[in-house]
Design a protein around this motif. Structure first.
Motif, PDB file in Angstrom:
ATOM      1  N   LYS A 193     -23.907 -27.930  -3.804  1.00 50.40           N
ATOM      2  CA  LYS A 193     -23.042 -28.412  -4.873  1.00 50.40           C
ATOM      3  C   LYS A 193     -23.631 -29.627  -5.596  1.00 50.40           C
ATOM      4  O   LYS A 193     -23.810 -29.626  -6.811  1.00 50.40           O
TER       5      LYS A 193
ATOM      6  N   HIS B 191     -25.355 -29.885  -9.255  1.00 52.30           N
ATOM      7  CA  HIS B 191     -24.773 -30.818 -10.209  1.00 52.30           C
ATOM      8  C   HIS B 191     -25.859 -31.721 -10.806  1.00 52.30           C
ATOM      9  O   HIS B 191     -25.930 -31.949 -12.015  1.00 52.30           O
TER      10      HIS B 191
ATOM     11  N   TRP C  42     -21.072 -23.234  -8.058  1.00 59.30           N
ATOM     12  CA  TRP C  42     -21.595 -24.604  -8.189  1.00 59.30           C
ATOM     13  C   TRP C  42     -22.046 -24.865  -9.629  1.00 59.30           C
ATOM     14  O   TRP C  42     -21.797 -25.923 -10.196  1.00 59.30           O
TER      15      TRP C  42
END
Lengths: 333, 333
Positions: free
Chosen positions: B167, B171, B202
């Motif tokens: 994740k 990001h 994600w």
DNA sequence: TTGAAAGCGATACCAT
DNA sequence: ATGGTATCGCTTTCAA
């Protein structure tokens, strides 16, 4: 190295039997899903087994069933794509026979290899490996076990070896370069223990056959960086070189990268031909021309010979234990 | 599936003893190189053993010594570089413990995986694997064996699983792209059974967090060709896309190749970020930026958890069984 | 359906 | 230095 010593005593089938209030045969039946057993008894046994965390000893089971073969596969470095391919091929051939393969990666360290061989004898029925140990060492450590060596030229009668014969393939590669107009052809050889390598012999032989002097040689570590450095050295000392043949594809890929950094376009300014025929060669830019080995065949051969050794049916002869390489043209030459 | 049946009866230690005219303990001593034995006797025994082609049964030996642990490593495809890296790491961690690793490559076939699991229970002390079988199947087939799953999100209590948490890494990747001025960012997702993938989640989450709509998605097979085709599709449908995030590095490498063929220069005309952090990514041109996993850690964690399960010392908690990914910038973005 | 006994093939421990 | 015997943990065979 053991689970013995400190840990709690192993849970055996007798413990389960006692706990479930039945005999151990009944436990055995329950666990092996035989049908000569009452459903409720079975469930009770299974519960007891789970409760106690019982796991059958594979040794005891194997001892009485005697129906599994496992071979040890010893390689220097699984991350080296060549060995990855060989291992995958061997795994595949072994699975077709219902064999189990125990893989040992010695990390290129000779002591590890020794240690592995020492411990392996009690774990497998045969050994297939790319070994760098002297033959008498191997003999001592594997006493009695069938051993199939990969890519070892000289060997005592005790061993089988799959030889790699790249003579014709290299000849084809060099001929091709010469036909394309190259005259100064260098080689990036392996910086290994036996120098120059056999692959260099093939190279030199091919050059001679083409009426050329064997070109300059630079030694490379078995890595991309090794190839990179070696090419830089070679070109620094011999700027007139227009083509290179390399010990293997990994080194060739390093050469490709070095050429790019040096501002030489491949194949126009510099032709590169590798050795091994790795799949990886298709992914780089430009795709690598190479003298390719059939690694699947290599693995299959090794397993086949192991099978023959194991069953004492006639082993393959020396002449059958060869993998020949052939030129695979892609775009780097 | 066995060497039993047809073949000649196995040569046992008793045969050797008889043939050498000694007791079997003496044979055992000779073979195990103990020193409480006369030199000449020893030689005689060794000769007899060689003559008869005697090889000790590893089961019998293991049964009495009980000092070896072996774990089964089940993977879908050793030639997939991700699994090669995981396998290498697991091998390494296992060797450090003196364990043996039996490797099974199921060739991405679910039936093979079932077959492997069915046969594995009697061969190893624990299983580490990247499995696609439903959990109750796994449970049934490995009854009793410790099992450590790799990259499975949902799982019953019976199993341990090493989760991959990308994740934050994803990001970071998307943020980086956005900071570099990209607004239309697409994804090349995996054409697998669960779609869209978690990695896509994600991606979508990161896009939203950056105040962008999740960009167009194209599905790719897990191969270089798959990535190639998927990028072509994506760009055909959405020519305004200036950056892509891919399910994994293999697909990204395909994308790199497709971009080149399409005449788009990376990263100027198209930025590409992969996932996995394969070493392979360093070799392509341009070197691949990627959300990298620490595969060594992954393998080590799996082995560590296996060890804890095996010794019944407290297993690692769910929170400890995570490998986080992080952005590794190279040159494709 | 269940149990008792006999191996499977080696090593370890204790005599001699 | 060598041999006898118990033992490892399980499955098979044969009775009950």
């Amino acid at each position: 190295m053991a689970s013995s010593g400190t840990g709690p005593r192993r849970v055996t089938i007798d413990d389960v039997a006692r706990s479930a209030g039945v005999s151990r045969q009944t436990v055995s039946r329950a666990l092996n899903d035989k049908n000569e057993i009452g459903e409720s008894t079975k469930q009770r046994v299974l519960d007891a087994a789970l409760e106690l965390g019982y796991r059958p000893s594979r040794f005891a089971r194997g001892l009485v069933r005697q129906d599994t073969i496992s071979v040890g596969l010893v390689i220097p470095d699984l991350l080296n794509p060549f060995f990855t391919e060989v291992a995958a091929a061997a795994l595949d051939a072994a699975r077709a026979r219902g064999w189990h393969v125990v893989v040992y990666d010695t990390g290129d360290r000779v002591e590890e290899e020794r240690g592995t061989l020492a411990v392996i004898a009690s774990q497998v029925d045969a050994v297939v490996g790319y070994l760098s140990q002297p033959e008498d060492e191997i003999d001592k450590l594997t006493r009695g076990l069938p051993v199939v060596l990969i890519d070892r030229e000289h060997h005592a009668e005790r061993f089988s070896a799959i030889r790699i014969d790249g003579k014709e393939g290299v000849h084809a590669a060099i001929s091709y370069l010469v036909e394309s107009g190259h005259r100064r052809i260098g080689m990036l050889d392996h910086a290994g223990r036996s120098e120059p390598s056999i692959r260099h012999d093939w190279f030199a032989g091919a050059m001679t056959a083409c009426g050329l002097d064997a070109g300059p040689v630079s030694r490379a570590d078995q890595s991309v960086e090794g190839g990179e450095n070696a090419l830089k050295e070679l070109l620094a000392a011999h700027p007139d070189v227009t083509a290179v043949f390399t010990f293997n594809d990994i080194i060739a890929i390093g050469a490709l990268r070095a050429a790019r950094r040096l501002g030489r376009t491949v194949p126009q300014d510099l032709a590169v031909i590798g050795f091994d025929g790795l799949r990886l060669g298709e992914l780089v830019e430009p795709p690598l021309s190479t003298v390719a080995l059939d690694t699947r065949h290599l693995g299959a051969l090794a397993v086949e010979q192991t099978a023959r050794l194991l069953t004492r049916s006639g082993p393959l002869s020396r002449d059958e234990l060869v993998v020949r390489a052939e030129l695979r043209r892609r775009e780097s030459a």
